[in-house]
Design a protein around this motif. Sequence first.
Motif, short mmCIF file in Angstrom:
data_model
loop_
_atom_site.label_atom_id
_atom_site.label_comp_id
_atom_site.label_asym_id
_atom_site.label_seq_id
_atom_site.Cartn_x
_atom_site.Cartn_y
_atom_site.Cartn_z
N GLU A 1 0.85 -1.19 0.00
CA GLU A 1 0.00 0.00 0.00
C GLU A 1 0.89 1.24 0.00
O GLU A 1 1.69 1.42 0.92
N PRO A 2 0.75 2.14 -0.98
CA PRO A 2 1.56 3.35 -0.99
C PRO A 2 1.45 4.16 0.31
O PRO A 2 2.45 4.70 0.80
N ALA A 3 0.26 4.20 0.91
CA ALA A 3 0.06 4.98 2.12
C ALA A 3 0.81 4.41 3.32
O ALA A 3 1.04 5.12 4.31
N ARG A 4 1.21 3.13 3.24
CA ARG A 4 1.98 2.51 4.32
C ARG A 4 3.39 2.20 3.87
O ARG A 4 4.07 1.32 4.41
N THR A 5 3.83 2.95 2.86
CA THR A 5 5.17 2.76 2.29
C THR A 5 6.05 3.96 2.64
O THR A 5 5.60 5.11 2.57
N VAL A 6 7.28 3.67 3.01
CA VAL A 6 8.27 4.71 3.32
C VAL A 6 9.48 4.50 2.43
O VAL A 6 10.04 3.40 2.38
N VAL A 7 9.87 5.54 1.72
CA VAL A 7 11.08 5.52 0.90
C VAL A 7 12.25 6.01 1.74
O VAL A 7 12.18 7.09 2.34
N ILE A 8 13.31 5.21 1.83
CA ILE A 8 14.52 5.62 2.54
C ILE A 8 15.62 5.84 1.51
O ILE A 8 16.01 4.93 0.79
N GLY A 9 16.11 7.08 1.44
CA GLY A 9 17.16 7.42 0.48
C GLY A 9 18.02 8.54 0.99
O GLY A 9 17.81 9.07 2.08
N ASP A 10 19.00 8.93 0.16
CA ASP A 10 19.97 9.95 0.57
C ASP A 10 19.84 11.24 -0.23
O ASP A 10 20.66 12.14 -0.09
N ALA A 11 18.80 11.35 -1.09
CA ALA A 11 18.69 12.48 -1.99
C ALA A 11 17.30 13.10 -1.94
O ALA A 11 16.30 12.41 -1.71
N ALA A 12 17.25 14.40 -2.18
CA ALA A 12 15.96 15.08 -2.23
C ALA A 12 15.03 14.41 -3.24
O ALA A 12 13.81 14.34 -3.03
N ASP A 13 15.60 13.89 -4.31
CA ASP A 13 14.79 13.25 -5.35
C ASP A 13 14.05 12.02 -4.83
O ASP A 13 13.00 11.66 -5.37
N ASP A 14 14.58 11.37 -3.80
CA ASP A 14 13.86 10.23 -3.21
C ASP A 14 12.54 10.69 -2.59
O ASP A 14 11.53 9.98 -2.67
N ALA A 15 12.54 11.87 -1.99
CA ALA A 15 11.31 12.41 -1.41
C ALA A 15 10.33 12.81 -2.51
O ALA A 15 9.12 12.62 -2.38
N VAL A 16 10.85 13.36 -3.61
CA VAL A 16 10.01 13.72 -4.76
C VAL A 16 9.33 12.46 -5.31
O VAL A 16 8.12 12.45 -5.59
#
Length: 222
Positions: A162-177
């Motif tokens: 589920e996207p709503a229960r998904t967290v992206v972990i990254g090192d770049a602003a683009d990961d948040a985008v």
Amino acid sequence: MGMQANAHIVWDWNGTLFHDNDAIIGATNAAFAELGLAPITLEQYRALYCVPVPKFYERLLGRLPTDAEWELMDEVFHRYYAEHRARCGLTEGAEELLSGWRSAGGSQSLLSMYVHEELVPLVRGFGIEAHFLRVEGRTGPSGGSKAAHMVRHLGALSGVVEPARTVVIGDAADDAVAAREVGARAVLYTGGSHSRASLEQVGVPVVDTLAEAVEEAQRIAA
């Protein structure tokens, strides 16, 4: 670490699970040398780096590179990186965190902008492939945003994640985008391509260790 079973992490690879800063800086400076640019330090890189990558080069050149310059720099960068990545390893504690999240009932996948055909054997070589529902690298031209790739990545996991229960972990602003593009959340880690100051401008949680990132992901996905 306890959670509902449908909490999901999408991990970034370069600069996040894979501690390859030395290879990245060396490859960047090798590419710069092709245009007669002076080498930069890790601190300068982390202060200036951005996506799309040609914009990063614009910050240093004072102009966008021409198509021919971009192709040359991109080719040199990837050739140098491929030679020097062998000296790099997983970020400290990464393997234990992957195992712990999986054991606690969470799912996880890996989405990287590193070329897919190179990424898969690299991940397999570290013995961590089984922790992921899906391992996906970039297909198509380099230098762009992760957002469209994230849409396809979670689309392939539709019905499982589920996207709503998904967290992206990254090192770049683009990961948040990319996370925003699919309705997921993001946690950004300061050990890779961006300085803390640049990450804090993004408006999502910023952490200094992957252990903190997983704790934050657990809280967000609860």
